[in-house]
Design a protein around this motif. Structure first.
Motif, short mmCIF file in Angstrom:
data_model
loop_
_atom_site.label_atom_id
_atom_site.label_comp_id
_atom_site.label_asym_id
_atom_site.label_seq_id
_atom_site.Cartn_x
_atom_site.Cartn_y
_atom_site.Cartn_z
N GLY A 61 0.82 -0.84 -0.02
CA GLY A 61 -0.02 -0.04 0.17
C GLY A 61 1.06 0.94 0.34
O GLY A 61 2.15 1.36 0.45
N PHE A 62 0.77 2.15 -0.47
CA PHE A 62 1.08 3.68 -0.81
C PHE A 62 0.04 4.89 0.08
O PHE A 62 -1.13 4.72 0.00
CB PHE A 62 1.48 4.27 -1.70
N GLY A 63 0.52 5.85 0.68
CA GLY A 63 0.23 6.33 1.58
C GLY A 63 1.14 7.91 1.24
O GLY A 63 1.90 7.61 1.34
N TYR A 64 0.31 9.44 1.26
CA TYR A 64 0.68 10.30 1.54
C TYR A 64 -0.08 11.61 2.15
O TYR A 64 -1.22 11.16 2.83
CB TYR A 64 0.80 10.70 -0.16
N ASP A 65 0.53 12.05 2.72
CA ASP A 65 -0.47 13.27 2.80
C ASP A 65 0.75 14.98 3.20
O ASP A 65 2.26 14.46 2.90
CB ASP A 65 -0.56 12.71 5.01
N MET A 66 -0.31 15.94 3.42
CA MET A 66 0.59 16.91 3.82
C MET A 66 -0.30 17.92 4.78
O MET A 66 -1.47 17.59 5.07
CB MET A 66 0.82 17.27 2.14
N ALA B 285 0.32 9.13 7.05
CA ALA B 285 0.79 8.56 5.82
C ALA B 285 1.42 7.21 5.62
O ALA B 285 0.81 6.11 4.72
CB ALA B 285 2.27 9.20 4.98
N ILE B 286 1.52 6.79 6.72
CA ILE B 286 1.60 5.35 7.37
C ILE B 286 0.95 4.61 7.50
O ILE B 286 0.48 3.31 7.13
CB ILE B 286 2.99 5.48 8.52
N CYS B 287 -0.46 5.41 8.38
CA CYS B 287 -1.51 4.82 8.41
C CYS B 287 -2.52 4.70 7.33
O CYS B 287 -2.65 3.59 7.16
CB CYS B 287 -2.44 5.22 9.11
N ASP B 288 -2.71 5.25 6.64
CA ASP B 288 -2.95 5.23 4.93
C ASP B 288 -2.29 4.26 3.59
O ASP B 288 -3.04 2.87 3.48
CB ASP B 288 -3.08 5.90 3.80
N ALA B 289 -1.07 3.98 3.92
CA ALA B 289 -0.41 3.27 2.72
C ALA B 289 -0.61 2.26 4.17
O ALA B 289 -0.95 0.75 3.43
CB ALA B 289 1.19 2.84 3.57
N LEU B 290 -0.75 1.43 5.09
CA LEU B 290 -1.51 0.24 5.78
C LEU B 290 -3.01 -0.52 5.17
O LEU B 290 -2.98 -0.92 5.13
CB LEU B 290 -0.87 0.35 7.47
N LEU B 291 -3.45 0.93 5.47
CA LEU B 291 -4.80 0.52 5.54
C LEU B 291 -4.99 0.81 3.82
O LEU B 291 -5.58 -0.64 3.45
CB LEU B 291 -5.76 2.06 5.49
N GLY B 292 -4.69 0.65 3.12
CA GLY B 292 -4.63 0.60 1.45
C GLY B 292 -4.24 -0.74 1.47
O GLY B 292 -5.03 -1.68 0.46
N ALA C 190 4.99 14.09 3.62
CA ALA C 190 5.41 12.74 3.51
C ALA C 190 4.66 11.13 2.79
O ALA C 190 3.19 11.32 2.35
CB ALA C 190 4.93 12.15 5.50
N TYR C 191 5.62 10.36 2.93
CA TYR C 191 5.33 9.34 2.00
C TYR C 191 5.29 8.41 2.33
O TYR C 191 6.58 7.77 2.90
CB TYR C 191 5.53 9.23 0.31
N ILE D 41 7.77 -1.35 6.68
CA ILE D 41 7.50 0.58 5.80
C ILE D 41 8.59 1.05 5.40
O ILE D 41 9.48 1.09 6.71
CB ILE D 41 7.13 1.27 7.02
N ASP D 42 8.48 1.56 4.21
CA ASP D 42 9.46 2.34 4.05
C ASP D 42 9.06 3.92 3.58
O ASP D 42 8.01 3.76 3.48
CB ASP D 42 10.43 1.91 2.45
N ALA D 43 9.14 4.27 4.94
CA ALA D 43 9.16 5.88 4.05
C ALA D 43 10.16 7.29 4.19
O ALA D 43 10.29 7.48 4.78
CB ALA D 43 7.92 6.86 5.85
N THR D 44 8.73 8.45 3.85
CA THR D 44 10.13 9.90 3.13
C THR D 44 9.72 10.91 3.67
O THR D 44 8.29 11.05 3.46
CB THR D 44 10.77 9.94 2.11
N VAL D 45 10.09 11.60 4.31
CA VAL D 45 8.88 12.93 4.47
C VAL D 45 10.15 13.96 4.56
O VAL D 45 11.20 14.19 4.15
CB VAL D 45 9.35 13.45 6.43
N CYS D 46 9.20 14.82 3.21
CA CYS D 46 9.95 16.31 2.83
C CYS D 46 9.70 16.99 3.53
O CYS D 46 8.46 17.86 3.82
CB CYS D 46 9.23 15.82 1.26
N ALA D 47 10.88 18.68 4.18
CA ALA D 47 10.46 19.14 5.20
C ALA D 47 12.04 19.81 4.78
O ALA D 47 12.76 19.71 4.41
CB ALA D 47 10.15 19.39 6.83
N GLU D 48 11.94 21.19 5.03
CA GLU D 48 13.01 22.53 4.77
C GLU D 48 13.58 22.58 6.07
O GLU D 48 14.40 22.25 6.41
CB GLU D 48 12.30 24.33 3.98
N GLN D 49 12.17 23.17 6.82
CA GLN D 49 13.17 22.73 8.44
C GLN D 49 12.10 22.67 8.88
O GLN D 49 10.75 22.76 9.02
CB GLN D 49 12.97 24.56 8.44
N PRO D 50 12.34 21.65 10.52
CA PRO D 50 13.21 21.67 10.96
C PRO D 50 13.96 20.50 10.34
O PRO D 50 13.66 19.47 9.36
CB PRO D 50 13.08 21.55 12.77
#
Length: 159
Positions: free
Chosen positions: A6-11, A45-52, A150-151, A96-105
């Protein structure tokens, strides 16, 4: 053995006056993520990946942002309940393999604590949880430091 992915994405938008929770860990930062819950973008994002992966729809279906029950809720509770839903259908976590995209912190120093916390909540070894951090190279709403994304990809197994 049945294996599913499953794949999850959130913002979420960053806003002053909110606490910043990512991966179940409170980070010291002047802004936090805006949402109905604590807005933990990684957990969502992790919850959506698991549920999907389990064909159980999505986080909004199970924990709607229109429900007062979930207002300011700790997202770790949502992750725990998601794991219960998977268990009821006979699934176990593969990884689980996840990536968070943020400039800061900067997130890299916090990744070990996030992995430990998520593993504790999910009742698994932290070796099953990979978290990576990146930036958007100053492009888009993440690059302008307006929000964080996050993905996540989840592998689940059923014997």
């Amino acid at each position: 053995m049945q294996i599913r992915v499953g794949f999850g994405y959130d913002m979420h938008r960053l806003q002053e006056g909110r606490e910043l929770w990512i991966g179940g860990v409170k980070l010291d930062y002047e802004k936090g993520l805006l949402g109905h819950s604590d807005a933990d973008v990684l957990i969502h994002a992790i919850c959506d990946a698991l549920l999907g992966a389990a064909n159980l729809r999505d986080i909004g279906y199970h924990f709607p942002d229109t429900s007062p029950e979930y207002h300011n809720v700790d997202s770790k509770l949502l992750l725990g309940e998601t794991m219960n839903l998977l268990g009821e259908k006979g699934y176990a976590l593969g990884n689980i393999d996840a990536t968070v995209c943020a400039e800061q912190p900067k997130l890299n120093p916090h990744i070990p604590a996030m992995r430990r916390k998520l593993a504790e909540v999910m009742g698994v070894s932290d070796g099953l949880i990979s978290i990576k951090a990146t930036t958007s190279e100053k492009m888009g709403f993440v690059g302008r430091e307006e929000g964080i994304t996050a993905y996540a990809v989840a592998l689940i197994c059923k014997s």
